[in-house]
Design an enzyme around this catalytic site. Structure first.
Site, mmCIF file in Angstrom:
data_model
loop_
_atom_site.group_PDB
_atom_site.id
_atom_site.type_symbol
_atom_site.label_atom_id
_atom_site.label_comp_id
_atom_site.label_asym_id
_atom_site.label_seq_id
_atom_site.Cartn_x
_atom_site.Cartn_y
_atom_site.Cartn_z
ATOM 1 N N HIS A 170 6.839 178.991 61.255
ATOM 2 C CA HIS A 170 7.684 178.203 60.709
ATOM 3 C C HIS A 170 9.155 178.511 60.988
ATOM 4 C CE1 HIS A 170 9.125 175.000 57.794
ATOM 5 N NE2 HIS A 170 9.892 175.806 57.337
ATOM 6 N N MET A 197 19.289 175.680 60.299
ATOM 7 C CA MET A 197 20.277 175.337 59.035
ATOM 8 C C MET A 197 21.793 175.050 59.932
ATOM 9 S SD MET A 197 19.220 177.769 56.004
ATOM 10 C CE MET A 197 17.268 178.016 55.837
ATOM 11 N N MET A 247 17.245 171.698 58.966
ATOM 12 C CA MET A 247 17.955 171.241 57.776
ATOM 13 C C MET A 247 19.448 171.166 58.220
ATOM 14 S SD MET A 247 16.251 174.032 55.420
ATOM 15 C CE MET A 247 15.471 174.945 56.964
ATOM 16 N N GLY A 275 16.081 181.496 51.325
ATOM 17 C CA GLY A 275 14.557 181.983 50.995
ATOM 18 C C GLY A 275 14.646 182.583 50.020
ATOM 19 N N GLY A 276 13.425 183.070 49.377
ATOM 20 C CA GLY A 276 13.342 183.896 48.012
ATOM 21 C C GLY A 276 13.610 183.039 46.707
ATOM 22 N N GLY A 285 8.693 176.739 50.256
ATOM 23 C CA GLY A 285 9.489 177.344 49.217
ATOM 24 C C GLY A 285 8.771 177.945 47.984
ATOM 25 N N GLY A 286 8.856 179.167 47.908
ATOM 26 C CA GLY A 286 8.538 180.183 46.886
ATOM 27 C C GLY A 286 7.164 180.191 46.822
HETATM 28 C C1 DX5 Z 1 14.227 177.197 52.717
HETATM 29 C C2 DX5 Z 1 13.513 177.318 53.850
HETATM 30 C C3 DX5 Z 1 12.105 178.040 53.727
HETATM 31 C C4 DX5 Z 1 12.222 179.363 53.252
HETATM 32 C C5 DX5 Z 1 11.154 179.791 52.455
HETATM 33 O O1 DX5 Z 1 15.248 176.626 52.814
HETATM 34 O O2 DX5 Z 1 13.265 176.074 54.126
HETATM 35 O O3 DX5 Z 1 11.316 177.600 54.835
HETATM 36 O O4 DX5 Z 1 12.090 180.212 54.512
HETATM 37 O O5 DX5 Z 1 11.071 181.004 52.152
HETATM 38 P P1 DX5 Z 1 10.491 181.457 50.764
HETATM 39 O O6 DX5 Z 1 9.000 181.655 51.157
HETATM 40 O O7 DX5 Z 1 11.028 182.946 50.522
HETATM 41 O O8 DX5 Z 1 10.899 180.495 49.710
HETATM 42 ZN ZN ZN Z 2 11.490 175.596 55.960
#
Ligand code: DX5
Ligand code: ZN
Length: 227
Positions: free
Chosen positions: A36, A40, A71, A147-148, A179-180
């Protein structure tokens, strides 16, 4: 297809990886089903990551298909560049696409799999009338950009609703969550109907070159919830 026959795919997000050592990082997650890739633009989301030239370099060393999550505002302007760079799946946010049905069709005609993405506040109905042009639907389980963050449990009914449409109409559409996602909640997402599970932090952190056990644990937890 019965629930227990549903194929579970694990898609580590490289967002938290060490970009200066991407080849090594990719080797550590190549037992996953998809890679993935979070793009952004600093406008649709506050964060800024990578564009087509880096996607191309990742493609050159990746051994799994690339699931590219755009994004970005006005994604229709750069679809061709991302597909040429090697995106196997291209995800566009419903919130950025006034002509979502048309944009998904363009992705398919360029030769990639199309994915429609929904922010947490966007209702499932935003994609109800584009199911004929979509190969994958991504339900964001955090607000995109970083992330996170913590998994938003309120997304579970939305996942169930979309899974109902897919199975009820006999469609071959993958349903993804992002996400999460971690071992403790991936089962709830899978039981609700998700079959493609993105995981950034829970696979990548803490840094390690032995990430296969984390990928296996996610896959097993998701499958166990379907048994
Ligand atoms: C968030 C991203 C996710 C992110 C997920 O905007 O689209 O793909 O990398 O990261 P985790 O698993 O840490 O939420
Ligand atoms: Zn993503």
């Amino acid at each position: 297809m019965s629930q227990s026959e549903r194929e579970i795919k694990i898609a580590p997000s490289i967002l938290a990886c060490d970009f200066m050592n991407m080849e090594r990082e990719l080797r550590s997650i190549e037992t996953a089903d998809l890679i993935h890739v979070d793009v952004m633009d600093g406008r649709f989301v506050p964060n800024l990551t990578i564009g087509p030239p880096i996607v191309r370099q990742i493609k050159a060393i990746a051994t799994r298909p690339l699931d590219v999550h755009l994004m970005i505002e006005a994604p229709e302007r750069s679809l061709e560049q991302y597909v040429e760079a090697g995106a196997d799946i291209v995800g566009v946010h419903a919130e950025t696409c006034p002509h979502l049905h048309g944009t998904l069709g363009v992705i398919r005609r360029l030769g990639a799999r199309s994915c429609a993405v929904l922010n947490p506040s966007t209702p499932a109905e935003a994609i109800e009338h584009v199911l004929d042009e979509v190969d994958q639907i991504l339900v964001m389980t955090v607000n995109p950009g970083f992330g996170g963050q913590s998994f938003i449990e309120a997304m579970l009914p939305k996942i169930e609703r979309i899974r109902g449409w897919i199975d009820g109409r006999g469609l071959a559409i993958d349903l993804e969550v992002d996400g999460g996602i971690k071992e403790e909640n991936v089962g709830r997402a899978a039981a609700a109907g998700a079959n493609v599970c993105v995981a950034g932090t829970s696979v990548v952190e803490p840094p390690s070159l032995d990430r296969k056990p984390r990928i296996d644990a996610l896959r097993q937890a998701a499958r166990a919830a379907l048994a």
